[in-house]
Scaffold this motif. Structure first.
Motif, PDB file in Angstrom:
ATOM      1  N   LEU A 250       0.826  -1.200   0.000  1.00 10.63           N
ATOM      2  CA  LEU A 250       0.000   0.000   0.000  1.00 10.63           C
ATOM      3  C   LEU A 250       0.864   1.255   0.000  1.00 10.63           C
ATOM      4  N   HIS A 251       0.491   2.163  -0.855  1.00 12.41           N
ATOM      5  CA  HIS A 251       1.146   3.462  -0.893  1.00 12.41           C
ATOM      6  C   HIS A 251       0.041   4.508  -0.815  1.00 12.41           C
ATOM      7  N   ALA A 252       0.024   5.259   0.255  1.00 16.99           N
ATOM      8  CA  ALA A 252      -1.028   6.269   0.419  1.00 16.99           C
ATOM      9  C   ALA A 252      -0.366   7.599   0.765  1.00 16.99           C
ATOM     10  N   ALA A 253      -0.103   8.370  -0.251  1.00 17.69           N
ATOM     11  CA  ALA A 253       0.616   9.629  -0.050  1.00 17.69           C
ATOM     12  C   ALA A 253      -0.348  10.805  -0.050  1.00 17.69           C
ATOM     13  N   VAL A 254       0.140  11.906   0.526  1.00 16.79           N
ATOM     14  CA  VAL A 254      -0.582  13.174   0.424  1.00 16.79           C
ATOM     15  C   VAL A 254       0.414  14.228  -0.043  1.00 16.79           C
ATOM     16  N   VAL A 255       0.012  14.996  -1.025  1.00 14.84           N
ATOM     17  CA  VAL A 255       0.833  16.114  -1.476  1.00 14.84           C
ATOM     18  C   VAL A 255      -0.010  17.380  -1.405  1.00 14.84           C
ATOM     19  N   GLU A 256       0.545  18.388  -0.759  1.00 15.16           N
ATOM     20  CA  GLU A 256      -0.145  19.670  -0.663  1.00 15.16           C
ATOM     21  C   GLU A 256       0.730  20.761  -1.272  1.00 15.16           C
ATOM     22  N   LEU A 257       0.121  21.563  -2.113  1.00 14.46           N
ATOM     23  CA  LEU A 257       0.833  22.686  -2.719  1.00 14.46           C
ATOM     24  C   LEU A 257       0.096  23.983  -2.378  1.00 14.46           C
ATOM     25  N   VAL A 258       0.865  25.016  -2.089  1.00 13.73           N
ATOM     26  CA  VAL A 258       0.250  26.319  -1.855  1.00 13.73           C
ATOM     27  C   VAL A 258       1.005  27.362  -2.662  1.00 13.73           C
ATOM     28  N   ALA A 259       0.275  28.107  -3.491  1.00 11.85           N
ATOM     29  CA  ALA A 259       0.903  29.185  -4.273  1.00 11.85           C
ATOM     30  C   ALA A 259       0.283  30.511  -3.861  1.00 11.85           C
ATOM     31  N   MET A 260       1.151  31.419  -3.432  1.00 14.34           N
ATOM     32  CA  MET A 260       0.678  32.739  -3.021  1.00 14.34           C
ATOM     33  C   MET A 260       0.593  33.659  -4.245  1.00 14.34           C
ATOM     34  N   ASP A 261       0.386  34.958  -4.026  1.00 13.12           N
ATOM     35  CA  ASP A 261       0.194  35.886  -5.150  1.00 13.12           C
ATOM     36  C   ASP A 261       1.281  35.719  -6.206  1.00 13.12           C
ATOM     37  N   ARG A 262       0.878  35.455  -7.422  1.00 13.13           N
ATOM     38  CA  ARG A 262       1.773  35.299  -8.580  1.00 13.13           C
ATOM     39  C   ARG A 262       2.834  34.206  -8.392  1.00 13.13           C
ATOM     40  N   GLY A 263       2.674  33.388  -7.417  1.00 16.26           N
ATOM     41  CA  GLY A 263       3.581  32.246  -7.240  1.00 16.26           C
ATOM     42  C   GLY A 263       3.209  31.147  -8.228  1.00 16.26           C
ATOM     43  N   GLU A 264       4.216  30.351  -8.616  1.00 15.79           N
ATOM     44  CA  GLU A 264       3.935  29.289  -9.583  1.00 15.79           C
ATOM     45  C   GLU A 264       4.607  27.986  -9.176  1.00 15.79           C
ATOM     46  N   ILE A 265       3.846  26.916  -9.234  1.00 19.18           N
ATOM     47  CA  ILE A 265       4.390  25.582  -8.938  1.00 19.18           C
ATOM     48  C   ILE A 265       4.085  24.658 -10.108  1.00 19.18           C
ATOM     49  N   LYS A 266       5.134  24.057 -10.611  1.00 18.03           N
ATOM     50  CA  LYS A 266       4.980  23.004 -11.627  1.00 18.03           C
ATOM     51  C   LYS A 266       5.331  21.696 -10.954  1.00 18.03           C
ATOM     52  N   TYR A 267       4.404  20.792 -10.873  1.00 22.41           N
ATOM     53  CA  TYR A 267       4.639  19.532 -10.178  1.00 22.41           C
ATOM     54  C   TYR A 267       4.536  18.402 -11.193  1.00 22.41           C
ATOM     55  N   SER A 268       5.614  17.654 -11.340  1.00 23.73           N
ATOM     56  CA  SER A 268       5.607  16.570 -12.335  1.00 23.73           C
ATOM     57  C   SER A 268       5.845  15.232 -11.653  1.00 23.73           C
ATOM     58  N   THR A 269       5.161  14.234 -12.119  1.00 20.32           N
ATOM     59  CA  THR A 269       5.296  12.896 -11.538  1.00 20.32           C
ATOM     60  C   THR A 269       5.566  11.883 -12.632  1.00 20.32           C
ATOM     61  N   VAL A 270       6.555  11.052 -12.406  1.00 17.51           N
ATOM     62  CA  VAL A 270       6.690   9.868 -13.240  1.00 17.51           C
ATOM     63  C   VAL A 270       6.518   8.685 -12.298  1.00 17.51           C
ATOM     64  N   GLN A 271       5.370   8.072 -12.357  1.00 21.69           N
ATOM     65  CA  GLN A 271       5.012   7.036 -11.389  1.00 21.69           C
ATOM     66  C   GLN A 271       5.188   5.669 -12.019  1.00 21.69           C
ATOM     67  N   ASN A 272       6.145   4.931 -11.503  1.00 21.28           N
ATOM     68  CA  ASN A 272       6.432   3.614 -12.049  1.00 21.28           C
ATOM     69  C   ASN A 272       6.557   2.605 -10.919  1.00 21.28           C
ATOM     70  N   TRP A 273       5.654   2.655  -9.967  1.00 23.90           N
ATOM     71  CA  TRP A 273       5.615   1.619  -8.929  1.00 23.90           C
ATOM     72  C   TRP A 273       5.415   0.273  -9.607  1.00 23.90           C
ATOM     73  N   TYR A 274       5.869  -0.771  -8.971  1.00 18.79           N
ATOM     74  CA  TYR A 274       5.719  -2.110  -9.569  1.00 18.79           C
ATOM     75  C   TYR A 274       4.240  -2.403  -9.850  1.00 18.79           C
ATOM     76  N   PRO A 275       3.904  -2.737 -11.085  1.00 20.52           N
ATOM     77  CA  PRO A 275       2.491  -2.895 -11.462  1.00 20.52           C
ATOM     78  C   PRO A 275       1.913  -4.294 -11.222  1.00 20.52           C
ATOM     79  N   GLY A 276       2.722  -5.232 -10.723  1.00 22.59           N
ATOM     80  CA  GLY A 276       2.239  -6.605 -10.654  1.00 22.59           C
ATOM     81  C   GLY A 276       2.658  -7.351 -11.904  1.00 22.59           C
ATOM     82  N   ASP A 277       2.532  -8.680 -11.879  1.00 21.96           N
ATOM     83  CA  ASP A 277       2.952  -9.430 -13.069  1.00 21.96           C
ATOM     84  C   ASP A 277       1.796  -9.501 -14.064  1.00 21.96           C
ATOM     85  N   LYS A 278       2.016 -10.278 -15.146  1.00 20.36           N
ATOM     86  CA  LYS A 278       1.007 -10.260 -16.202  1.00 20.36           C
ATOM     87  C   LYS A 278      -0.313 -10.897 -15.782  1.00 20.36           C
ATOM     88  N   ASP A 279      -0.267 -11.703 -14.708  1.00 17.93           N
ATOM     89  CA  ASP A 279      -1.504 -12.303 -14.203  1.00 17.93           C
ATOM     90  C   ASP A 279      -2.112 -11.479 -13.071  1.00 17.93           C
TER      91      ASP A 279
END
Lengths: 482, 252
Positions: A250-279
């Motif tokens: 189990l992976h249960a994450a929380v991500v919180e972002l806060v951008a104030m006046d004219r602030g900018e956040i670019k958040y990128s994810t490449v998620q490659n957790w093990y997907p299980g086998d073909k069965d």
């Protein structure tokens, strides 16, 4: 003969998930089970202040009264929350002053993952925080960032070094009452990243966290908090891998972002957790709550995600557009193969005037997988002249997979303009013939077509990660298309 | 002989479309196939290139090697090129990265070293100039947003890049105005080579005024019913396909 065949098969399955190794690192793992004692243990281990312990305990009590959400289009056996260990940490103390002090085995784990913790990272302009199981192992380039006043450290460290900042923002975007998994995370979260960009600072490098689940029988509950002050900018990337195991983790994450006046956040994810086998055996259950708050005027938050891993993905990176003229974006490629299931999308909550949001979702389904887009666009009465554009495309490969789109709209402001486009397509034979006629194998033709299909999203990733993501999409498809 | 087709029969869903084609194309020659709509011209070109979905018997040999069992990509790497009548669009797939992968597949097959980025770029500039394809189009995804004429020119450009042994042009003239036709034909003429043969499939004689064929074959109802030199094309233009039908009735 039989043996070499066996070897070949093993090589092939290794190739299918190249991050599936396990590292032999001395770990401290607490016994399975969840109770007040567990939470007190974690809090004590991390030497936390009383307010944080009390917050955790409140979250836990709230969680006890909640039930897992049943509305997603996902099927999985019940999760036994008492059968999970909630804390695993490398035994060698993780407080490090330089990379040389890192446990060689941990270092080699990250080297095998291709995470360049070395000096070349400086050239690439990336600062990396690495979270192994529950604990942040090393944060690179702290000094360079410190010159600019940028804080980038593990959240455990931040609790000690910047308690007033953490306390001011923790749980303000995703309160523990938000949902079942957010409550669980709030009770037991172990580590994650903390980023604070001071006013007027353009963060000089990409910030990056690499998450790795290593220990058996554990869950990973990281918590990330990013605050972009007035007129600041930050680009942040997370990558995720896990060893191949028969069990579901189990992976249960929380991500919180806060951008104030004219602030900018670019958040990128490449998620490659093990997907299980073909069965469908093994694989990560990925239940994640990610939300950004465009708190200030003209602030911007964008989520870009490439989701190829996990047996189950439940994830809706969202933006609350509170400040007038703020902008939110969600760019997503979700690929499912074999028996993977993904129910992912976004929520755009328009509150401020002239707020704008953009949603581009590209689903790719192969094998016997199920891939759902679920998105909400909510325009409150106050969101005068709000605009949203949504585009949801599904690409199906073969005829045993499923693609589903669940768009929801709640519009309470008549001056709002909302557009939604959706397409579903297959890779047509005439397109494949065109590519093979030019000399490409079917497989590389498909990889190329899929990458082209996802390009609009991949173009939003920082350059070096876009290259990674392209390779990942091609690798994930191997052996899953006829 | 570069390409030898022997008693080629092809049917789809029980319907026979090619009924025993025999055709030999020596190295360096340009042959034209003309015929009315539905005579099997496009089917013939697809089958030489290896399109799936037909029941096929007979033989197709490239440089003496039987290729009927070969996958389309192997045929391509061995030197068969098909300029499509209706080139498809590949959204998001950049033309240069697409072509680089294709060119390097062919080079690998031929045992030549792969081209690096700068060598490839230079080659691309040179060939694009040959068919007057603008640099701007090269930066776009394959055929996306191309006009009909640009798509056809792009086919000839790709042919120039892949330097095939056997190029098949399937109704490359259709939908082209006279200027576009001239540009395409000039590109093709520049690619004529003693080591390269071409099969030009067309409905009209017009294209053959620009690309002068060594031989002209008439395909009707799935069979080659008449062959001759380039004057046959002119005769056909003048008298129409009914003339051949009448000739055939007389001879049978």
């Amino acid at each position: 003969m039989a043996q070499s065949e066996q070897e070949l098969l093993e090589q092939l399955s290794e190739r299918a998930y190249p991050h599936g190794f396990e590292s032999d690192i001395e770990q401290e793992i607490i016994p399975k089970g969840l109770s007040e004692e567990t939470i007190r243990f974690i809090s004590q281990r991390k030497n936390e202040p009383e307010w944080l312990l009390q917050w955790r305990l409140k979250a836990y009590k709230h969680w006890l009264g909640l039930k897992e959400p049943k509305w997603p289009k996902l099927t999985y056996p019940p999760i036994d929350y008492q059968d999970i260990s909630y804390y695993a940490a490398p035994k060698s103390a993780p407080v490090l002053n330089s990379l040389d002090e890192l446990d060689p085995e941990i270092k080699s784990t990250y080297d095998r993952l291709g995470i360049p913790l070395e000096e070349q990272m400086m050239l690439a302009g990336v600062a990396v925080d690495a979270v192994l199981d529950s604990v942040s192992v090393v944060t690179t380039f702290k000094e360079k960032l410190a010159e600019k006043g940028v804080i980038f450290c593990s959240i455990s460290e931040a609790v000690h070094l910047y308690p007033e900042l953490v306390r001011a923002y923790l749980g303000t975007v995703v309160p523990f009452t938000d949902n079942f998994f957010a409550a669980l995370n709030s009770a037991v979260f172990t580590d994650g990243s903390f980023v604070f960009i001071p006013p007027g600072v353009h963060c000089p490098m990409e910030l990056s966290t690499y998450f790795r689940i290593n220990a058996r029988g554990t869950g990973q509950f990281e918590r990330t908090l990013i605050v972009a002050s007035e007129d600041s900018y930050v680009s942040y990337l997370e990558g995720c891998t896990a060893p191949k195991r028969d069990e579901n983790q189990l992976h249960a994450a929380v991500v919180e972002l806060v951008a104030m006046d004219r602030g900018e956040i670019k958040y990128s994810t490449v998620q490659n957790w093990y997907p299980g086998d073909k069965d469908g055996k093994g694989g990560i259950y990925n239940f994640v709550t990610k939300r950004g708050l465009c708190k200030g005027v003209s602030s911007k938050i964008s989520w870009t995600q490439v989701e190829t891993g996990s047996a189950i993905t439940w994830k809706y990176p969202s933006v609350v557009l509170q400040g007038d003229d703020s902008r939110g974006a969600f760019y997503s490629v979700a690929m499912t193969t074999h028996l993977q299931q993904a129910d992912t999308g976004t929520k755009m909550i328009h509150i401020g005037k002239n707020t704008q949001s953009r949603i581009v979702s590209k689903g790719i389904s192969a094998g016997r997988s199920q891939n759902s887009y679920r998105g909400l666009v909510k325009i409150r009465k106050s969101a005068f002249k709000a605009r949203n554009y949504s585009q949801c495309d599904s690409l199906l490969m073969g005829n045993r997979c499923g693609a589903h789109t669940f768009p929801y709209f709640e519009i309470h402001q008549p001056t709002a303009i909302v557009e939604h486009e959706a397409t579903t397509s297959k890779i047509a034979e005439d397109i494949l013939f065109y590519c093979t006629q030019r000399g490409l194998s079917r497989e590389s033709a498909i990889a190329m077509i899929v990458n082209g299909y996802a390009r609009e999203v991949l173009d939003h990733l920082p350059m070096e990660f876009a290259v990674e993501a392209r390779k990942l999409l091609a690798i994930s498809l191997e052996g899953s298309v006829g | 002989m570069l390409l030898e087709i022997e008693n080629l029969r092809a049917s789809i869903e029980g319907k026979e479309i090619l009924k025993g084609i025999n055709l030999n194309i020596p190295s360096g020659e340009v042959h034209a196939i003309m015929g009315p709509n539905g005579s099997g011209k496009s089917t013939l070109s697809s089958i030489i290139a290896g399109k799936d979905g037909y029941d096929i018997s007979g033989s197709i040999r490239l440089d003496g090697q039987e290729i009927l069992d070969w996958e389309p990509e192997i045929r391509s790497r061995a030197g068969i090129f098909l300029a499509f009548q209706y080139p498809v669009e590949l959204p998001g797939v950049g033309l240069s990265s697409f072509l680089r992968a294709c060119v390097n597949e062919r080079r690998k097959y031929l045992g030549e070293p792969e081209l690096d980025a700068s060598a490839f770029l230079a080659l691309m500039r040179e060939k694009a100039a040959m068919v007057e394809l603008s640099q701007e189009l090269i930066r776009r995804p394959v055929n996306q947003g191309f006009s009909g004429g640009e798509k056809k020119r792009n086919e000839i450009f790709q042919m120039a890049m892949l330097e095939p042994r056997m190029a098949i042009l399937d109704e490359t003239d259709s939908g082209l105005d006279i200027d576009a036709l001239r540009i395409v034909a000039e590109g093709v003429n520049k690619l004529r080579h003693a080591q390269r043969s071409m099969l030009v499939i067309t409905h009209y004689q017009r294209l053959l005024e620009y690309i002068i064929p060594d031989r002209v074959h008439v395909l009707m109802d799935g069979a080659i019913v008449m062959s001759g030199d380039r004057t046959l094309a002119l005769t056909l233009e003048e008298k129409g396909y009914d003339w051949i039908r009448a000739e055939q009735e007389v001879s049978s």
